[in-house]
Design a protein around this motif. Structure first.
Motif, PDB file in Angstrom:
ATOM      1  N   GLY A 118      10.488 -15.599  -7.026  1.00  0.00           N
ATOM      2  CA  GLY A 118      11.644 -15.025  -7.701  1.00  0.00           C
ATOM      3  C   GLY A 118      11.720 -13.514  -7.519  1.00  0.00           C
ATOM      4  N   ASN A 119      10.568 -12.851  -7.588  1.00  0.00           N
ATOM      5  CA  ASN A 119      10.545 -11.403  -7.392  1.00  0.00           C
ATOM      6  C   ASN A 119      10.834 -11.020  -5.944  1.00  0.00           C
ATOM      7  OD1 ASN A 119       9.950 -10.707 -10.072  1.00  0.00           O
ATOM      8  ND2 ASN A 119       7.762 -11.061  -9.757  1.00  0.00           N
ATOM      9  N   VAL A 120      10.326 -11.803  -4.994  1.00  0.00           N
ATOM     10  CA  VAL A 120      10.602 -11.531  -3.579  1.00  0.00           C
ATOM     11  C   VAL A 120      12.104 -11.624  -3.309  1.00  0.00           C
ATOM     12  CG1 VAL A 120      10.343 -12.437  -1.229  1.00  0.00           C
ATOM     13  CG2 VAL A 120       8.339 -12.229  -2.707  1.00  0.00           C
ATOM     14  N   THR A 121      12.733 -12.651  -3.870  1.00  0.00           N
ATOM     15  CA  THR A 121      14.175 -12.836  -3.678  1.00  0.00           C
ATOM     16  C   THR A 121      14.984 -11.719  -4.333  1.00  0.00           C
ATOM     17  OG1 THR A 121      13.868 -15.244  -3.633  1.00  0.00           O
ATOM     18  CG2 THR A 121      16.097 -14.425  -4.018  1.00  0.00           C
ATOM     19  N   THR A 122      14.572 -11.331  -5.529  1.00  0.00           N
ATOM     20  CA  THR A 122      15.327 -10.329  -6.294  1.00  0.00           C
ATOM     21  C   THR A 122      15.193  -8.926  -5.724  1.00  0.00           C
ATOM     22  OG1 THR A 122      15.050 -11.624  -8.324  1.00  0.00           O
ATOM     23  CG2 THR A 122      15.665  -9.312  -8.574  1.00  0.00           C
ATOM     24  N   PHE A 123      13.979  -8.532  -5.336  1.00  0.00           N
ATOM     25  CA  PHE A 123      13.723  -7.143  -4.957  1.00  0.00           C
ATOM     26  C   PHE A 123      13.611  -6.933  -3.448  1.00  0.00           C
ATOM     27  CE2 PHE A 123      11.798  -7.715  -9.224  1.00  0.00           C
ATOM     28  CZ  PHE A 123      12.652  -6.879  -9.928  1.00  0.00           C
ATOM     29  N   ARG A 124      13.943  -7.946  -2.677  1.00  0.00           N
ATOM     30  CA  ARG A 124      13.876  -7.826  -1.220  1.00  0.00           C
ATOM     31  C   ARG A 124      14.834  -6.740  -0.722  1.00  0.00           C
ATOM     32  NH1 ARG A 124      15.558 -13.169   1.690  1.00  0.00           N
ATOM     33  NH2 ARG A 124      17.423 -12.622   0.497  1.00  0.00           N
ATOM     34  N   GLY A 125      14.306  -5.843   0.086  1.00  0.00           N
ATOM     35  CA  GLY A 125      15.119  -4.797   0.688  1.00  0.00           C
ATOM     36  C   GLY A 125      15.348  -3.576  -0.192  1.00  0.00           C
ATOM     37  N   MET A 126      14.812  -3.548  -1.390  1.00  0.00           N
ATOM     38  CA  MET A 126      15.001  -2.401  -2.284  1.00  0.00           C
ATOM     39  C   MET A 126      14.188  -1.207  -1.793  1.00  0.00           C
ATOM     40  SD  MET A 126      14.382  -2.134  -6.433  1.00  0.00           S
ATOM     41  CE  MET A 126      15.702  -3.288  -6.788  1.00  0.00           C
ATOM     42  N   ASP A 127      14.776  -0.031  -1.876  1.00  0.00           N
ATOM     43  CA  ASP A 127      14.089   1.184  -1.462  1.00  0.00           C
ATOM     44  C   ASP A 127      12.878   1.439  -2.351  1.00  0.00           C
ATOM     45  OD1 ASP A 127      13.846   4.411  -1.675  1.00  0.00           O
ATOM     46  OD2 ASP A 127      14.556   3.792   0.307  1.00  0.00           O
ATOM     47  N   VAL A 128      11.811   1.978  -1.765  1.00  0.00           N
ATOM     48  CA  VAL A 128      10.560   2.187  -2.504  1.00  0.00           C
ATOM     49  C   VAL A 128      10.743   3.136  -3.680  1.00  0.00           C
ATOM     50  CG1 VAL A 128       9.795   4.113  -1.057  1.00  0.00           C
ATOM     51  CG2 VAL A 128       8.097   2.684  -2.223  1.00  0.00           C
ATOM     52  N   THR A 129      11.700   4.061  -3.585  1.00  0.00           N
ATOM     53  CA  THR A 129      11.931   5.006  -4.684  1.00  0.00           C
ATOM     54  C   THR A 129      12.569   4.325  -5.893  1.00  0.00           C
ATOM     55  OG1 THR A 129      14.093   5.615  -3.743  1.00  0.00           O
ATOM     56  CG2 THR A 129      12.172   6.950  -3.103  1.00  0.00           C
ATOM     57  N   GLN A 130      13.205   3.179  -5.673  1.00  0.00           N
ATOM     58  CA  GLN A 130      13.834   2.436  -6.761  1.00  0.00           C
ATOM     59  C   GLN A 130      12.991   1.238  -7.200  1.00  0.00           C
ATOM     60  OE1 GLN A 130      17.552   1.538  -4.737  1.00  0.00           O
ATOM     61  NE2 GLN A 130      18.596   3.165  -5.879  1.00  0.00           N
TER      62      GLN A 130
END
Length: 279
Positions: free
Chosen positions: A35-47
């Motif tokens: 669930g976390n991989v799907t939700t946060f995939r591609g998010m910038d490291v600063t966010q």
């Protein structure tokens, strides 16, 4: 005694109850991870949020999504009883107890059963969450530092929140080491709780195994009942002391007293069992 405990622990870990509990815990871990991989995939490291605060045992994640944490808290009394809680009653009902006592003696059998129940439950409740730490360490950027409270690292509120973590100084020193140590601590506490139904079955005749779910359930829910009566202040909920990254105000003596009550309960039930069973 050491060899006997190792043998019984190995035996219990192969039983379907321990396997079922382990698989259910892995279901929590894998489901949360995917669930976390799907939700946060591609998010910038600063966010990005700090990966270990996404873990199943992380209470900090309830500020984002409380579903898995709530379900885990509800099922925990059942899950912690499964790995070894029925072991003594099961062997009594199948008459395997007689064979084992004949081979190793009643005293050694009963004492080793208690220790084996502790180690079995501790292993089952430690390995899934240690594996989860590895999953997040290799899949998410550990440089990400954001918190689900959305507080800046240098804000006074964030410092106060971290100070309330159980083992906060360890977290400040190394968040990864904190996660590892606290996951092991969670496993050890679970091991102690897993011994309670075994000790109950030593002290009292138990016809139906389902009743062995009650002791741990009642004990843990008593802390929530006490918290409801107290209405605020320093928390005494069991999960506030066992889950990671929990920022409610705590008193370490509540934890010490809680552990003491569990130990006294186990020892008292064991001594009571001596009157029922000749050690």
């Amino acid at each position: 005694m050491r060899k006997l405990v190792v043998y019984q622990t190995t035996f219990l870990l192969r039983q379907r109850e321990a396997v079922a509990s382990f698989l259910l815990l892995m279901w929590f871990v894998i489901g949360n991870y995917l669930g976390n991989v799907t939700t946060f995939r591609g998010m910038d490291v600063t966010q990005m949020y700090y990966p270990l605060k996404m873990m199943t045992l992380s209470y900090n994640r309830v500020n984002y999504n409380a579903d898995i944490t709530t379900l885990f808290i509800m099922l925990y009394p059942i899950l912690v009883t499964l790995p070894a809680g029925f072991s003594y009653v099961k062997e009594q009902q199948t008459r395997e107890e007689v064979y084992l006592i004949t081979r190793i003696g009643k005293k050694s059998y009963l004492r080793s059963r208690l220790w084996a129940s502790f180690f079995t439950t501790a292993v089952v409740f430690s390995i899934p969450f240690l594996l989860e730490i590895v999953l997040y360490a290799v899949s998410f950027p550990m440089k990400a530092k954001n918190d689900f409270f959305h507080l800046g690292l240098y804000e006074p509120e964030y410092a106060q929140m971290v100070h309330r973590y159980l083992g906060s100084s360890l977290y400040v020193y190394s968040p990864v080491l904190y996660a590892v140590i606290m996951s092991l601590f969670f496993g050890l506490l679970s091991g102690m709780l897993g011994v309670i139904p075994v000790a109950v079955s030593l002290a009292f005749p138990v016809r139906f195994r389902v009743f062995l779910f009650l002791p741990v359930y009642l004990l843990l829910n008593a802390t929530s009942y006490i918290q409801t009566i107290r209405r605020g202040g320093i928390t005494c909920n069991w999960y506030d002391y066992m889950l990671l990254f929990q920022d409610e105000p705590k008193n370490i003596w509540f934890l010490v007293i809680g552990i003491g009550i569990v130990l006294v309960l186990i020892i008292g039930l064991s001594f009571a069992g001596r009157k029922r069973e000749a050690w």
